[in-house]
Motif scaffolding. Structure first.
Motif, PDB file in Angstrom:
ATOM      1  N   UNK A  46      16.169  -6.084  -5.256  1.00 51.99           N
ATOM      2  CA  UNK A  46      15.653  -7.217  -6.013  1.00 51.99           C
ATOM      3  C   UNK A  46      14.384  -7.779  -5.375  1.00 51.99           C
ATOM      4  N   UNK A  47      14.350  -7.879  -4.049  1.00 50.64           N
ATOM      5  CA  UNK A  47      13.152  -8.341  -3.359  1.00 50.64           C
ATOM      6  C   UNK A  47      11.977  -7.400  -3.616  1.00 50.64           C
ATOM      7  N   UNK A  48      12.227  -6.105  -3.544  1.00 52.91           N
ATOM      8  CA  UNK A  48      11.167  -5.129  -3.769  1.00 52.91           C
ATOM      9  C   UNK A  48      10.648  -5.211  -5.208  1.00 52.91           C
ATOM     10  N   UNK A  49      11.549  -5.349  -6.163  1.00 52.52           N
ATOM     11  CA  UNK A  49      11.148  -5.442  -7.569  1.00 52.52           C
ATOM     12  C   UNK A  49      10.335  -6.712  -7.815  1.00 52.52           C
ATOM     13  N   UNK A  92       6.437   5.807  -2.303  1.00 50.65           N
ATOM     14  CA  UNK A  92       6.300   4.512  -1.608  1.00 50.65           C
ATOM     15  C   UNK A  92       5.679   4.613  -0.218  1.00 50.65           C
ATOM     16  N   UNK A  93       5.928   5.700   0.518  1.00 51.32           N
ATOM     17  CA  UNK A  93       5.358   5.817   1.857  1.00 51.32           C
ATOM     18  C   UNK A  93       3.841   5.903   1.833  1.00 51.32           C
ATOM     19  N   UNK A  94       3.274   6.435   0.745  1.00 51.80           N
ATOM     20  CA  UNK A  94       1.820   6.561   0.659  1.00 51.80           C
ATOM     21  C   UNK A  94       1.128   5.213   0.475  1.00 51.80           C
ATOM     22  N   UNK A  95       1.836   4.233  -0.030  1.00 54.67           N
ATOM     23  CA  UNK A  95       1.228   2.919  -0.225  1.00 54.67           C
ATOM     24  C   UNK A  95       0.880   2.259   1.102  1.00 54.67           C
ATOM     25  N   UNK A  96       1.701   2.491   2.104  1.00 55.54           N
ATOM     26  CA  UNK A  96       1.500   1.778   3.365  1.00 55.54           C
ATOM     27  C   UNK A  96       0.975   2.669   4.485  1.00 55.54           C
ATOM     28  N   UNK A  97       0.588   3.907   4.154  1.00 58.87           N
ATOM     29  CA  UNK A  97      -0.006   4.763   5.185  1.00 58.87           C
ATOM     30  C   UNK A  97      -1.425   4.264   5.469  1.00 58.87           C
ATOM     31  N   UNK A 124       8.325 -14.000  -0.296  1.00 53.17           N
ATOM     32  CA  UNK A 124       9.505 -13.271   0.149  1.00 53.17           C
ATOM     33  C   UNK A 124       9.194 -11.931   0.792  1.00 53.17           C
ATOM     34  N   UNK A 125       7.911 -11.688   1.132  1.00 49.95           N
ATOM     35  CA  UNK A 125       7.521 -10.369   1.625  1.00 49.95           C
ATOM     36  C   UNK A 125       8.002 -10.135   3.047  1.00 49.95           C
ATOM     37  N   UNK A 126       8.310  -8.884   3.297  1.00 55.59           N
ATOM     38  CA  UNK A 126       8.624  -8.474   4.666  1.00 55.59           C
ATOM     39  C   UNK A 126       7.287  -8.309   5.389  1.00 55.59           C
ATOM     40  N   UNK A 127       7.177  -7.346   6.237  1.00 53.86           N
ATOM     41  CA  UNK A 127       5.936  -7.150   6.987  1.00 53.86           C
ATOM     42  C   UNK A 127       4.779  -6.703   6.089  1.00 53.86           C
ATOM     43  N   UNK A 128       5.067  -6.093   4.942  1.00 49.52           N
ATOM     44  CA  UNK A 128       4.035  -5.600   4.034  1.00 49.52           C
ATOM     45  C   UNK A 128       3.930  -6.494   2.802  1.00 49.52           C
ATOM     46  N   UNK A 129       2.733  -6.955   2.519  1.00 47.73           N
ATOM     47  CA  UNK A 129       2.499  -7.704   1.288  1.00 47.73           C
ATOM     48  C   UNK A 129       2.467  -6.725   0.108  1.00 47.73           C
ATOM     49  N   UNK A 130       2.825  -7.174  -1.088  1.00 48.00           N
ATOM     50  CA  UNK A 130       2.741  -6.305  -2.268  1.00 48.00           C
ATOM     51  C   UNK A 130       1.305  -5.838  -2.497  1.00 48.00           C
ATOM     52  N   UNK A 131       1.162  -4.640  -3.056  1.00 51.10           N
ATOM     53  CA  UNK A 131      -0.158  -4.044  -3.257  1.00 51.10           C
ATOM     54  C   UNK A 131      -0.273  -3.525  -4.696  1.00 51.10           C
ATOM     55  N   UNK A 132      -1.520  -3.343  -5.156  1.00 55.89           N
ATOM     56  CA  UNK A 132      -1.726  -2.796  -6.491  1.00 55.89           C
ATOM     57  C   UNK A 132      -2.997  -1.970  -6.535  1.00 55.89           C
ATOM     58  N   UNK A 149      -0.808  -0.064 -11.325  1.00 55.25           N
ATOM     59  CA  UNK A 149       0.343   0.417 -10.563  1.00 55.25           C
ATOM     60  C   UNK A 149       0.532  -0.543  -9.404  1.00 55.25           C
ATOM     61  N   UNK A 150       1.738  -1.058  -9.264  1.00 57.52           N
ATOM     62  CA  UNK A 150       2.019  -2.057  -8.231  1.00 57.52           C
ATOM     63  C   UNK A 150       3.183  -1.601  -7.365  1.00 57.52           C
ATOM     64  N   UNK A 151       3.136  -1.988  -6.100  1.00 53.76           N
ATOM     65  CA  UNK A 151       4.168  -1.617  -5.135  1.00 53.76           C
ATOM     66  C   UNK A 151       4.640  -2.859  -4.385  1.00 53.76           C
ATOM     67  N   UNK A 152       5.951  -2.979  -4.264  1.00 55.21           N
ATOM     68  CA  UNK A 152       6.538  -4.063  -3.478  1.00 55.21           C
ATOM     69  C   UNK A 152       7.599  -3.517  -2.555  1.00 55.21           C
ATOM     70  N   UNK A 153       7.724  -4.128  -1.402  1.00 53.98           N
ATOM     71  CA  UNK A 153       8.694  -3.701  -0.395  1.00 53.98           C
ATOM     72  C   UNK A 153       9.794  -4.739  -0.303  1.00 53.98           C
ATOM     73  N   UNK A 154      11.005  -4.266  -0.081  1.00 55.60           N
ATOM     74  CA  UNK A 154      12.146  -5.163   0.047  1.00 55.60           C
ATOM     75  C   UNK A 154      12.392  -5.572   1.485  1.00 55.60           C
ATOM     76  N   UNK A 155      13.618  -5.971   1.760  1.00 57.59           N
ATOM     77  CA  UNK A 155      13.965  -6.506   3.066  1.00 57.59           C
ATOM     78  C   UNK A 155      14.082  -5.477   4.170  1.00 57.59           C
ATOM     79  N   UNK A 156      14.233  -4.205   3.840  1.00 57.60           N
ATOM     80  CA  UNK A 156      14.301  -3.190   4.892  1.00 57.60           C
ATOM     81  C   UNK A 156      13.293  -2.083   4.602  1.00 57.60           C
ATOM     82  N   UNK A 157      13.182  -1.162   5.529  1.00 55.80           N
ATOM     83  CA  UNK A 157      12.144  -0.130   5.439  1.00 55.80           C
ATOM     84  C   UNK A 157      12.362   0.850   4.291  1.00 55.80           C
ATOM     85  N   UNK A 158      13.585   1.017   3.842  1.00 56.09           N
ATOM     86  CA  UNK A 158      13.849   2.027   2.816  1.00 56.09           C
ATOM     87  C   UNK A 158      13.858   1.467   1.396  1.00 56.09           C
ATOM     88  N   UNK A 159      13.620   0.193   1.223  1.00 54.96           N
ATOM     89  CA  UNK A 159      13.630  -0.362  -0.136  1.00 54.96           C
ATOM     90  C   UNK A 159      12.201  -0.620  -0.601  1.00 54.96           C
TER      91      UNK A 159
END
Length: 172
Positions: A46-49, A92-97, A124-132, A149-159
């Motif tokens: 939900x946080x990632x979405x 998702x990994x390519x967004x934050x590389x 509510x962002x973790x270490x990474x802010x949402x990107x587009x 195209x938008x990307x959001x990260x949740x509370x842990x590394x895999x979400x």
């Protein structure tokens, strides 16, 4: 008074009762742990979405003033030309590389200040802010179509969550 031979029926019964009670408690603890993990995963999703939805709204705000899209087939600060292959952003990994950070725009970066958008951090962002990223698709008269195209990260590394939207922007 007491018979000289006792069979120990009460002892065997109480041991069996304790064994059954122990199994019930172990099952209850295991179920609670599984439900807690499921709830945590739902919260992270939900946080990632919500983060991706926030980035999508920020990108739509950028299109209030139609931006200057690069004429090359590359992405610069979240703006991508018509012929740009954006399939790397399906992962998702390519967004934050590090090699792709300058291709997309974080919602709290200076690239997010045109149109109705303001550089603002997602609360509510973790270490990474949402990107587009915004890719120009086609133009028709005074209107242009863009794929966001938008990307959001949740509370842990895999979400993580990736959202896409097609927007029609017209000069008024």
């Amino acid at each position: 008074m007491y018979p000289s031979r006792q069979s120990g029926f009460v002892l065997i019964t109480s041991i069996m009762f304790m064994l059954v009670l122990t199994l019930v408690v172990v099952y209850a603890v295991r179920s609670a742990t599984i439900y807690e993990r499921v709830a945590g995963n739902n919260r992270n999703y939900s946080q990632a979405f919500q983060a991706a939805e926030f980035a999508l709204q920020q990108a739509r705000g950028t299109l209030v003033d139609i931006p200057t899209i690069p004429s090359t087939n590359s992405c610069i600060s979240g703006l991508c030309g018509k012929d740009t292959d954006i399939s790397i952003f399906n992962n998702p990994e390519n967004w934050i590389s590090n090699s792709n950070l300058n291709k997309s725009c974080a919602v709290n970066d200076s690239c997010n200040t045109s149109g109705a958008s303001k550089a603002i951090s997602f609360p509510g962002a973790s270490s990474q802010q949402p990107r587009y990223i915004i890719k120009e698709l086609n133009s028709s008269g005074s209107c242009a179509f863009y794929e966001i195209t938008a990307f959001g990260k949740g509370g842990n590394a895999s979400s993580g969550s990736i959202l896409r939207s097609v927007v029609k922007a017209c000069d008024s």
